[in-house]
Scaffold this active site. Structure first.
Site, PDB file in Angstrom:
ATOM      1  N   ILE A 130       0.658   9.400  -2.649  1.00  5.17           N
ATOM      2  CA  ILE A 130       1.933   8.876  -3.152  1.00  5.17           C
ATOM      3  C   ILE A 130       1.920   7.358  -3.290  1.00  5.17           C
ATOM      4  O   ILE A 130       2.907   6.766  -3.723  1.00  5.17           O
ATOM      5  CB  ILE A 130       3.104   9.302  -2.244  1.00  5.17           C
ATOM      6  CG1 ILE A 130       2.854   8.854  -0.797  1.00  5.17           C
ATOM      7  CG2 ILE A 130       3.315  10.806  -2.312  1.00  5.17           C
ATOM      8  CD1 ILE A 130       4.014   9.177   0.137  1.00  5.17           C
ATOM      9  N   GLY A 131       0.820   6.720  -2.927  1.00  5.75           N
ATOM     10  CA  GLY A 131       0.751   5.278  -3.079  1.00  5.75           C
ATOM     11  C   GLY A 131      -0.614   4.750  -2.716  1.00  5.75           C
ATOM     12  O   GLY A 131      -1.387   5.405  -2.015  1.00  5.75           O
ATOM     13  N   GLY A 187      -2.808   0.771  -2.144  1.00  2.26           N
ATOM     14  CA  GLY A 187      -2.722  -0.674  -2.055  1.00  2.26           C
ATOM     15  C   GLY A 187      -4.098  -1.297  -2.021  1.00  2.26           C
ATOM     16  O   GLY A 187      -5.100  -0.659  -2.354  1.00  2.26           O
ATOM     17  N   ASN A 188      -4.143  -2.556  -1.619  1.00  2.00           N
ATOM     18  CA  ASN A 188      -5.404  -3.278  -1.614  1.00  2.00           C
ATOM     19  C   ASN A 188      -6.350  -2.759  -0.551  1.00  2.00           C
ATOM     20  O   ASN A 188      -7.558  -2.692  -0.758  1.00  2.00           O
ATOM     21  CB  ASN A 188      -5.129  -4.766  -1.376  1.00  2.00           C
ATOM     22  CG  ASN A 188      -6.312  -5.630  -1.760  1.00  2.00           C
ATOM     23  OD1 ASN A 188      -7.091  -5.271  -2.638  1.00  2.00           O
ATOM     24  ND2 ASN A 188      -6.440  -6.760  -1.099  1.00  2.00           N
ATOM     25  N   PHE A 189      -5.795  -2.389   0.599  1.00  2.00           N
ATOM     26  CA  PHE A 189      -6.621  -1.964   1.718  1.00  2.00           C
ATOM     27  C   PHE A 189      -6.369  -0.519   2.131  1.00  2.00           C
ATOM     28  O   PHE A 189      -7.028  -0.028   3.046  1.00  2.00           O
ATOM     29  CB  PHE A 189      -6.360  -2.852   2.950  1.00  2.00           C
ATOM     30  CG  PHE A 189      -6.431  -4.313   2.661  1.00  2.00           C
ATOM     31  CD1 PHE A 189      -7.553  -4.857   2.062  1.00  2.00           C
ATOM     32  CD2 PHE A 189      -5.377  -5.157   2.977  1.00  2.00           C
ATOM     33  CE1 PHE A 189      -7.631  -6.208   1.796  1.00  2.00           C
ATOM     34  CE2 PHE A 189      -5.447  -6.504   2.708  1.00  2.00           C
ATOM     35  CZ  PHE A 189      -6.580  -7.034   2.116  1.00  2.00           C
ATOM     36  N   ALA A 190      -5.419   0.171   1.515  1.00  2.00           N
ATOM     37  CA  ALA A 190      -5.011   1.467   2.050  1.00  2.00           C
ATOM     38  C   ALA A 190      -4.518   2.389   0.949  1.00  2.00           C
ATOM     39  O   ALA A 190      -4.205   1.957  -0.164  1.00  2.00           O
ATOM     40  CB  ALA A 190      -3.909   1.266   3.090  1.00  2.00           C
ATOM     41  N   VAL A 246      -1.749   5.965   0.657  1.00  2.00           N
ATOM     42  CA  VAL A 246      -0.681   6.664   1.366  1.00  2.00           C
ATOM     43  C   VAL A 246      -0.601   8.087   0.834  1.00  2.00           C
ATOM     44  O   VAL A 246      -0.518   8.301  -0.383  1.00  2.00           O
ATOM     45  CB  VAL A 246       0.674   5.947   1.187  1.00  2.00           C
ATOM     46  CG1 VAL A 246       1.759   6.667   1.984  1.00  2.00           C
ATOM     47  CG2 VAL A 246       0.568   4.491   1.620  1.00  2.00           C
ATOM     48  N   LYS A 306      -0.499   6.738   6.132  1.00  2.00           N
ATOM     49  CA  LYS A 306      -1.133   5.540   5.582  1.00  2.00           C
ATOM     50  C   LYS A 306      -2.515   5.392   6.216  1.00  2.00           C
ATOM     51  O   LYS A 306      -2.632   5.301   7.445  1.00  2.00           O
ATOM     52  CB  LYS A 306      -0.281   4.299   5.864  1.00  2.00           C
ATOM     53  CG  LYS A 306      -0.821   3.017   5.236  1.00  2.00           C
ATOM     54  CD  LYS A 306       0.158   1.864   5.455  1.00  2.00           C
ATOM     55  CE  LYS A 306      -0.317   0.596   4.773  1.00  2.00           C
ATOM     56  NZ  LYS A 306       0.644  -0.515   4.940  1.00  2.00           N
ATOM     57  N   ASP A 335       7.075 -10.241   2.499  1.00  2.00           N
ATOM     58  CA  ASP A 335       6.672  -9.569   1.254  1.00  2.00           C
ATOM     59  C   ASP A 335       7.756  -8.594   0.805  1.00  2.00           C
ATOM     60  O   ASP A 335       7.474  -7.443   0.468  1.00  2.00           O
ATOM     61  CB  ASP A 335       5.342  -8.849   1.444  1.00  2.00           C
ATOM     62  CG  ASP A 335       4.698  -8.472   0.108  1.00  2.00           C
ATOM     63  OD1 ASP A 335       4.968  -9.179  -0.890  1.00  2.00           O
ATOM     64  OD2 ASP A 335       3.958  -7.476   0.058  1.00  2.00           O
TER      65      ASP A 335
END
Length: 755
Positions: A490-491, A493-496, A498, A513, A605
């Site tokens: 569902i998502g 990112g730069n390091f992870a 989800v 995550k 952020d």
């Protein structure tokens, strides 16, 4: 005269009783004399024990004590009283002291043998009985004195503590001694607890200063009857006029059952917003201690109700009386520094710094005298500040051209009148999948533009993402593998990435995550900070951390799941939201920020991608939750790391002058602007970074028509106060919640800034 370590009775103290026993032979008198002697012996034993305890206390305690002379004189007085009683019983007596021992001898002249008469026997018997009663009574009296605290210990100092920089807090007084506090840490903990009961503090007490700013490093430096300043999170000493006249020092106590009215007043003057902890606005806040019923003053009730109905956060412009062109200052007024008219005058005094001292008179731009609290929150937003000097009504209220230009520049970002939008409608920035840690923000360049290209097949992309993590189901921690079933991604990112997961027993969905440690070498402290911060948080508008598992290659976080996705996707679908929908979201976001900031935590952020929403059946947002604490940290001093997401970054971050909690308020102001019109206030051609940063630093933006033509002045005023370039006058997170638009009280109004 000195009393030594032990008291020894080398001779019967009441030898007169023994002599009279052999001379008179009266059984009644002998019994009474024996009882008196026994009581006296017990008394002397207690005195000896008391003296031993005294010496032990002096040996083990190297503290300031009461005067030894006065302390030692107490046993001597007791012995003198005993001697007098013995003398009155026998007619003569002595109690001597030598080398720490007591020796006593007494004699009684009795009738010669064989001359005893009934009369003399009766006389001797009555005298002996009376003396015995006197000794018994004196013994009981002296026992009471012995049980009272006569052991010389350090007297506790009564010391008053203020909150650093808070000129309205009346202070709190506590007894301080080495017996009560064995270390500074225990004193810090107690002060933190007590201050939290009376005033909002950003963190734990870590430093104590005297009233001139000298740091206190030892308990012995605290002087009785003096006042000191408590600093939280190692903040620097703030030299302000502390509220030393709030109440006499001797009248303040900390007894839980007898809190003074000043303590209740301190909390009432700082009401937490009813929205701070997610409580609906319809529920009125209950004053601490029962409100008016607690202090029994209808006057207090009317005064605070007036404040609550009149005071709302706003920025006013102050013109300092003096030689033209006069100095112009801005000041943020809110419920925390403006609970009364006098408090506002004090706040103005602190910022304008008149040569004549305290501000005594305030006038509007048209020359009307300001006489009550509501005058500061009406249509006027520019005021003249005077001390005791005479007012020249002819010249003082006329602005020079330089002064007028300065005021117009201040008002430029407070305009509510729309201007026609030139060119095509600005666009939203491309959805960011990553937050840029320190050192990477300005290197982003045009990566967001390139990210707008159509992705490959979604299933293939998810499979590739899952494979790229190097995580197989069998490699998952047992606590996760055994209790949850994996679902779709569902998502990312730069390091992870989800994933959506479900509890095997309850079927409740959660989010997993997975943070790849190999991708964040050198940045492991961000992972640790995220987990550490989230473990502290429990708020209805902040994503909850359910479980964390740390392994060598990955960090696994089981988080609360929100079904509606993130706010960025919601904005993409509807383009813009109504004021009522925007109000709900800014309430929830402001509540989450206020909670974070009260704990001294800055998110760093805040952006639509990190705000998750719940939708009803009609697609309306009913709940918003703040997520992703990868850049969050505790603020103990100004921060300088350049980080965040370009569109939402505050000017003080770009200027690298040090920033704090209010950068989150700036980001929230950008989001509120976007919610209402569908694009950000600061844009640059082709999303170029440097022009965008220049626009943010300038702080100049518009409410262009036709996109803002149907939007009210109330929310424009809120946005203008959230997007103040100067952090000192920018709204706090609680000011957002207290603003009349957020609370739905738009009839209050805040003046016309279009002029």
């Amino acid at each position: 005269m000195e009393v030594h370590n032990s008291l020894h009775c080398t001779a019967p103290v009441l030898s007169s009783l023994q002599a009279s026993a052999s001379g008179s032979g009266t059984p009644k008198k002998t019994a009474a004399s024996s009882a008196a002697a026994q009581n006296s012996k017990q008394l002397l034993d207690q005195l000896s024990q008391q003296q031993k305890a005294q010496e032990e206390a002096e040996t083990h305690s190297r503290r300031d004590c009461d005067s030894p002379a006065s302390s030692n004189s107490e046993p001597e007085k007791d012995l003198d009283e005993l001697r007098d009683l013995n003398g009155s019983l026998t007619g003569s007596g002595s109690v001597g002291k030598s080398n720490g021992s007591l020796s006593g001898a007494s004699s009684t002249t009795s009738a010669p043998a064989g001359t005893s008469t009934p009369g003399s026997a009766n006389t001797n018997g009555s005298a002996s009985g009376a003396a015995s009663l006197s000794v018994v009574s004196a013994t009981a009296h002296l026992k009471k004195r012995i049980t009272s605290s006569r052991t010389p210990t350090r007297k506790a100092h009564r010391i008053k503590f203020y909150r650093n920089g808070d000129r309205f807090y009346p202070g709190i007084t506590i007894p301080v001694s080495n017996e009560r506090y064995r270390s500074f840490e225990s004193l810090y903990e107690d002060l933190t607890r007590l201050l939290e009961e009376n005033v909002k503090i950003p963190g734990a007490v870590r430093t104590i200063y005297d009233m001139v700013g000298k740091k206190i490093t030892a308990l012995e430096e605290l002087e009785d009857g003096q006042s000191y300043v408590c600093s939280c999170n190692n903040e620097n000493f703030k030299k302000v006029d502390y509220n030393t006249s709030s109440q006499p020092l001797a009248n303040l106590t900390l007894a839980n059952n007898s809190r003074t009215s000043s303590h209740r007043l301190a909390k009432l003057q700082r009401p937490a917003s009813p929205l701070k902890n997610g409580v609906p606005n319809s529920i009125a806040p209950v004053p601490v201690g029962g409100g008016a019923a607690a202090n029994g003053s209808p006057l207090n009730t009317s005064r605070f109700s007036e404040r609550d109905s009149v005071v709302h956060p706003r920025i006013v412009t102050l013109i300092r009386n003096g030689t033209k062109p006069r100095r112009i200052i801005r000041l943020l007024l809110n419920k925390r520094n403006s609970p009364s008219f006098d408090h506002v005058l004090t706040a103005i005094t602190q910022v304008v710094r008149l040569d004549t001292g305290y501000v005594r008179k305030v006038f509007t731009l048209s020359g009307v005298s300001v006489l009550q609290l509501s005058d500061f929150f009406g249509s006027d937003d520019v005021f003249f500040a005077y001390g005791t000097e005479r007012v020249n009504t002819v010249d003082d209220f006329k602005l020079e051209s330089e002064e007028q230009r300065a005021i117009n520049a201040i008002r430029k970002t407070l305009r509510t009148a729309g201007t026609a939008c030139k060119g095509p409608k600005p666009k939203m920035p491309v959805k960011s999948k990553k937050a840029y840690p320190p050192g990477e923000l300005k290197a982003q360049a045009e990566a967001q533009l390139q990210a707008s290209a159509a992705p490959a097949n979604e299933d293939e992309e998810q499979a590739a993402l899952l494979k790229s993590t190097g995580v197989e189901v069998a490699e998952l921690p047992a606590a996760i593998r055994d209790n949850y079933t994996l679902s779709q991604i569902i998502g990312d990112g730069n390091f992870a990435i989800v994933l959506k997961i479900k509890d095997r027993q309850t079927g409740i969905p959660h989010a997993l995550k997975i943070i790849d440690k190999s991708k964040c070498k050198g940045k492991e402290h961000y992972i640790d900070a995220e987990v550490r911060v989230m473990k502290k948080l429990h708020h209805p508008h902040i994503i909850s951390l359910i479980m964390d598992v740390d392994q060598d290659t990955n960090m696994y976080l089981v988080l609360e799941y929100v079904s509606g996705g993130d706010l960025f996707d919601a904005i993409t679908q509807v383009t813009r939201f109504s004021e009522s929908q925007s109000r709900i979201m800014i309430r929830h976001l402001g509540s989450a920020m206020s909670y974070l900031h009260s704990m001294g935590i800055v998110h760093r952020d805040i952006k639509p991608e990190n705000l998750l929403v719940e939708l009803d059946d009609f697609g309306n947002v009913v709940q918003l939750k703040l997520a992703d604490f990868g850049l969050a940290c505790e603020v103990t001093e100004p921060l300088y790391a350049v980080c965040g997401t370009p569109t939402y970054v505050a000017p003080e971050i770009l200027l690298e002058v040090g920033y704090g909690l209010k950068i989150d308020v700036w980001a929230a102001g950008i989001i509120l602007y976007i919610l209402l019109c569908g694009f950000p206030p600061f844009v640059a051609p082709d999303n170029q970074q440097e022009p965008l940063f220049d626009a943010i630093i300038s702080g100049v933006y518009e409410f262009p028509d036709p996109y803002w033509s149907d939007i009210g002045d109330g929310v424009r005023d809120l946005i203008a106060n959230m997007l103040q370039s100067d952090p000192d006058v920018r709204f706090t997170s609680e000011d957002i919640l207290d603003h009349y638009w957020t609370m739905g009280n738009e009839e209050i109004g805040c003046g016309d800034y279009s002029r």
